[in-house]
Design a protein around this motif. Structure first.
Motif, PDB file in Angstrom:
ATOM      1  N   ILE A 124      -1.227  10.703 -14.223  1.00 48.64           N
ATOM      2  CA  ILE A 124      -1.100   9.275 -13.866  1.00 48.64           C
ATOM      3  C   ILE A 124       0.296   8.791 -14.283  1.00 48.64           C
ATOM      4  N   ALA A 125       0.715   9.240 -15.453  1.00 45.15           N
ATOM      5  CA  ALA A 125       2.028   8.814 -15.968  1.00 45.15           C
ATOM      6  C   ALA A 125       3.156   9.224 -15.018  1.00 45.15           C
ATOM      7  N   ALA A 126       3.038  10.392 -14.408  1.00 49.97           N
ATOM      8  CA  ALA A 126       4.090  10.861 -13.488  1.00 49.97           C
ATOM      9  C   ALA A 126       4.207   9.921 -12.286  1.00 49.97           C
ATOM     10  N   ALA A 127       3.067   9.430 -11.797  1.00 45.50           N
ATOM     11  CA  ALA A 127       3.089   8.494 -10.658  1.00 45.50           C
ATOM     12  C   ALA A 127       3.723   7.168 -11.072  1.00 45.50           C
ATOM     13  N   VAL A 128       3.393   6.730 -12.285  1.00 47.08           N
ATOM     14  CA  VAL A 128       3.974   5.469 -12.786  1.00 47.08           C
ATOM     15  C   VAL A 128       5.487   5.613 -12.927  1.00 47.08           C
ATOM     16  N   ARG A 129       5.917   6.759 -13.439  1.00 52.53           N
ATOM     17  CA  ARG A 129       7.367   6.976 -13.612  1.00 52.53           C
ATOM     18  C   ARG A 129       8.096   6.849 -12.278  1.00 52.53           C
ATOM     19  N   PHE A 130       7.511   7.427 -11.229  1.00 47.94           N
ATOM     20  CA  PHE A 130       8.148   7.314  -9.917  1.00 47.94           C
ATOM     21  C   PHE A 130       8.245   5.842  -9.493  1.00 47.94           C
ATOM     22  N   LEU A 131       7.137   5.116  -9.586  1.00 51.16           N
ATOM     23  CA  LEU A 131       7.146   3.719  -9.131  1.00 51.16           C
ATOM     24  C   LEU A 131       8.089   2.854  -9.966  1.00 51.16           C
ATOM     25  N   ALA A 132       8.264   3.213 -11.240  1.00 48.75           N
ATOM     26  CA  ALA A 132       9.152   2.436 -12.120  1.00 48.75           C
ATOM     27  C   ALA A 132      10.627   2.737 -11.862  1.00 48.75           C
ATOM     28  N   SER A 133      10.907   3.850 -11.215  1.00 48.25           N
ATOM     29  CA  SER A 133      12.299   4.287 -11.097  1.00 48.25           C
ATOM     30  C   SER A 133      13.066   3.481 -10.041  1.00 48.25           C
ATOM     31  N   PRO A 134      14.382   3.405 -10.189  1.00 40.81           N
ATOM     32  CA  PRO A 134      15.197   2.726  -9.166  1.00 40.81           C
ATOM     33  C   PRO A 134      15.026   3.365  -7.788  1.00 40.81           C
ATOM     34  N   ARG A 135      14.668   4.662  -7.752  1.00 40.48           N
ATOM     35  CA  ARG A 135      14.499   5.343  -6.468  1.00 40.48           C
ATOM     36  C   ARG A 135      13.328   4.803  -5.652  1.00 40.48           C
ATOM     37  N   ALA A 136      12.408   4.082  -6.306  1.00 39.81           N
ATOM     38  CA  ALA A 136      11.234   3.560  -5.597  1.00 39.81           C
ATOM     39  C   ALA A 136      11.461   2.119  -5.116  1.00 39.81           C
ATOM     40  N   ALA A 137      12.730   1.728  -4.960  1.00 38.35           N
ATOM     41  CA  ALA A 137      13.060   0.331  -4.640  1.00 38.35           C
ATOM     42  C   ALA A 137      12.457  -0.151  -3.311  1.00 38.35           C
ATOM     43  N   PHE A 138      12.158   0.778  -2.400  1.00 37.46           N
ATOM     44  CA  PHE A 138      11.625   0.362  -1.091  1.00 37.46           C
ATOM     45  C   PHE A 138      10.101   0.512  -1.022  1.00 37.46           C
ATOM     46  N   VAL A 139       9.489   0.799  -2.163  1.00 33.34           N
ATOM     47  CA  VAL A 139       8.026   0.914  -2.240  1.00 33.34           C
ATOM     48  C   VAL A 139       7.496  -0.332  -2.932  1.00 33.34           C
ATOM     49  N   THR A 140       6.782  -1.177  -2.205  1.00 36.94           N
ATOM     50  CA  THR A 140       6.165  -2.337  -2.862  1.00 36.94           C
ATOM     51  C   THR A 140       4.862  -2.704  -2.155  1.00 36.94           C
ATOM     52  N   GLY A 141       3.925  -3.248  -2.942  1.00 41.21           N
ATOM     53  CA  GLY A 141       2.613  -3.596  -2.394  1.00 41.21           C
ATOM     54  C   GLY A 141       1.758  -2.376  -2.106  1.00 41.21           C
ATOM     55  N   GLU A 142       2.131  -1.247  -2.719  1.00 40.29           N
ATOM     56  CA  GLU A 142       1.474   0.024  -2.413  1.00 40.29           C
ATOM     57  C   GLU A 142       0.427   0.369  -3.480  1.00 40.29           C
ATOM     58  N   VAL A 143      -0.625   1.061  -3.047  1.00 41.55           N
ATOM     59  CA  VAL A 143      -1.599   1.605  -4.000  1.00 41.55           C
ATOM     60  C   VAL A 143      -1.480   3.116  -3.934  1.00 41.55           C
ATOM     61  N   LEU A 144      -1.017   3.705  -5.016  1.00 42.67           N
ATOM     62  CA  LEU A 144      -0.824   5.156  -5.038  1.00 42.67           C
ATOM     63  C   LEU A 144      -2.072   5.814  -5.636  1.00 42.67           C
ATOM     64  N   ASN A 145      -2.800   6.547  -4.800  1.00 39.81           N
ATOM     65  CA  ASN A 145      -4.011   7.230  -5.267  1.00 39.81           C
ATOM     66  C   ASN A 145      -3.638   8.511  -5.997  1.00 39.81           C
ATOM     67  N   VAL A 146      -4.168   8.683  -7.200  1.00 39.88           N
ATOM     68  CA  VAL A 146      -3.968   9.933  -7.944  1.00 39.88           C
ATOM     69  C   VAL A 146      -5.366  10.374  -8.361  1.00 39.88           C
ATOM     70  N   ASN A 147      -6.053  11.033  -7.430  1.00 41.20           N
ATOM     71  CA  ASN A 147      -7.498  11.242  -7.634  1.00 41.20           C
ATOM     72  C   ASN A 147      -7.990  12.628  -7.218  1.00 41.20           C
ATOM     73  N   GLY A 148      -7.075  13.581  -7.064  1.00 39.54           N
ATOM     74  CA  GLY A 148      -7.504  14.932  -6.698  1.00 39.54           C
ATOM     75  C   GLY A 148      -8.141  15.017  -5.318  1.00 39.54           C
ATOM     76  N   GLY A 149      -7.937  13.975  -4.511  1.00 37.42           N
ATOM     77  CA  GLY A 149      -8.481  13.985  -3.150  1.00 37.42           C
ATOM     78  C   GLY A 149      -9.891  13.419  -3.053  1.00 37.42           C
ATOM     79  N   MET A 150     -10.410  12.848  -4.147  1.00 40.57           N
ATOM     80  CA  MET A 150     -11.795  12.347  -4.135  1.00 40.57           C
ATOM     81  C   MET A 150     -11.986  11.191  -3.158  1.00 40.57           C
ATOM     82  N   TYR A 151     -10.947  10.398  -3.001  1.00 40.78           N
ATOM     83  CA  TYR A 151     -10.999   9.284  -2.033  1.00 40.78           C
ATOM     84  C   TYR A 151      -9.659   9.242  -1.319  1.00 40.78           C
ATOM     85  N   MET A 152      -9.717   9.245   0.012  1.00 42.00           N
ATOM     86  CA  MET A 152      -8.467   9.209   0.787  1.00 42.00           C
ATOM     87  C   MET A 152      -8.525   8.030   1.746  1.00 42.00           C
ATOM     88  N   ASN A 153      -7.464   7.222   1.746  1.00 43.28           N
ATOM     89  CA  ASN A 153      -7.466   6.123   2.721  1.00 43.28           C
ATOM     90  C   ASN A 153      -6.079   5.933   3.292  1.00 43.28           C
TER      91      ASN A 153
END
Ligand code: NAI
Length: 248
Positions: free
Chosen positions: A219-248
């Motif tokens: 989970i921390a790895a996903a947060v690090r990406f969203l916190a980084s300057p490289r994620a500047a064009f990602v907003t309003g997104e829900v990033l699923n980190v669930n091993g594929g249990m739920y896909m939408n």
């Protein structure tokens, strides 16, 4: 070292997913404010681990469901450490019962921490990001907020509410250099899931394409990406980190 010189606040950061996030953001160069509600020793231990990485770290006690405490905590963090430019709203609780057996009290308890508490911390912190013209808000929601779960209607309502909040706030802050996103973990090995009966966890494994529970570091790895300057064009997104249990 994407986040060098920036201060990140992680609520509920003394253990579990929050602690892993604090350490990951420290690896990315951030200084860390750790909020905790009850265990100063665990919070101090987490701070020590951050300091061992060469970053600044301090622990701040506060029940995020309490507005005056929130207000005081954010003012103290600003004074002691500076403006908060990365906010990870991680603190959360469960009070599981079927809806028919749920009391008004346990409904309110979960909503006041998992939804209102997270929203009010964000409300307090947002001016720092607006002043800086840069900021990252990340809500830790849940797979349960997307698909619902037997016995967790209060928790699902709170976590689903966070997703709606994420999208609304993302629209309001996008032009100010602030992104607002959510990470939706599936079932992760922490104290929270240690109380889930073995047969339920076995069912979870069977329903997860990856075939196991997740780890806090994933989970921390996903947060690090969203916190980084490289994620500047990602907003309003829900990033699923669930091993594929739920896909939408
Ligand atoms: P945890 O129970 O180990 O950690 C939760 C943290 O929040 C604890 O440090 C606790 O002291 C803190 N906290 C609780 N109420 C608070 C309050 N009123 N004020 C300040 N801090 C408070 O649980 P875990 O698993 O690390 O959960 C972290 C987040 O991830 C939570 O929001 C949880 O809902 C979410 N999540 C967890 C999943 C899992 O499978 N473990 C799955 C999906 C989401």
């Amino acid at each position: 070292m994407d986040l060098q010189g920036k201060l990140a606040l992680v609520t509920g950061g003394s253990r579990g997913i929050g602690r892993a996030i604090a350490l990951e953001l420290a690896d990315a160069g951030a200084d860390i404010a750790i909020n905790y509600s009850s265990n100063p020793q665990a919070a101090e231990e987490a701070c020590e681990l951050v300091r061992a990485k060469g970053r600044r770290a301090m622990a701040f006690k506060c029940n995020i469901a309490n507005d005056p405490e929130n207000h005081a905590m954010i003012a103290t963090i600003r004074k002691e450490m500076g403006p908060i430019l990365v906010l990870v709203n991680n603190a959360g609780i469960t009070r599981d019962r079927t809806f028919a057996k749920m009391t008004h009290e346990s409904w309110n308890e979960v909503l006041s921490v998992d939804l209102t508490g997270q929203a009010m911390v964000t409300h307090e912190v947002l001016p720092d990001m607006v002043n800086a013209g840069w900021g990252r808000v990340i809500f830790i929601t849940s797979i349960v907020g997307e698909m619902g779960n037997f016995g967790q209607s209060n928790y699902a309502a709170a976590k689903g509410g966070l997703i709606a909040l994420t999208r609304s706030l993302a629209r309001e802050t996008a032009r100010k250099g602030i992104t607002v996103n959510a990470v939706a973990p599936g079932f992760i090995e922490t104290d929270m899931t240690s109380v889930v009966p073995d047969n339920v966890l076995e069912q979870v494994r069977q329903n997860t394409p990856v075939g196991r529970l997740g780890k806090p570091e994933e989970i921390a790895a996903a947060v690090r990406f969203l916190a980084s300057p490289r994620a500047a064009f990602v907003t309003g997104e829900v990033l699923n980190v669930n091993g594929g249990m739920y896909m939408n």
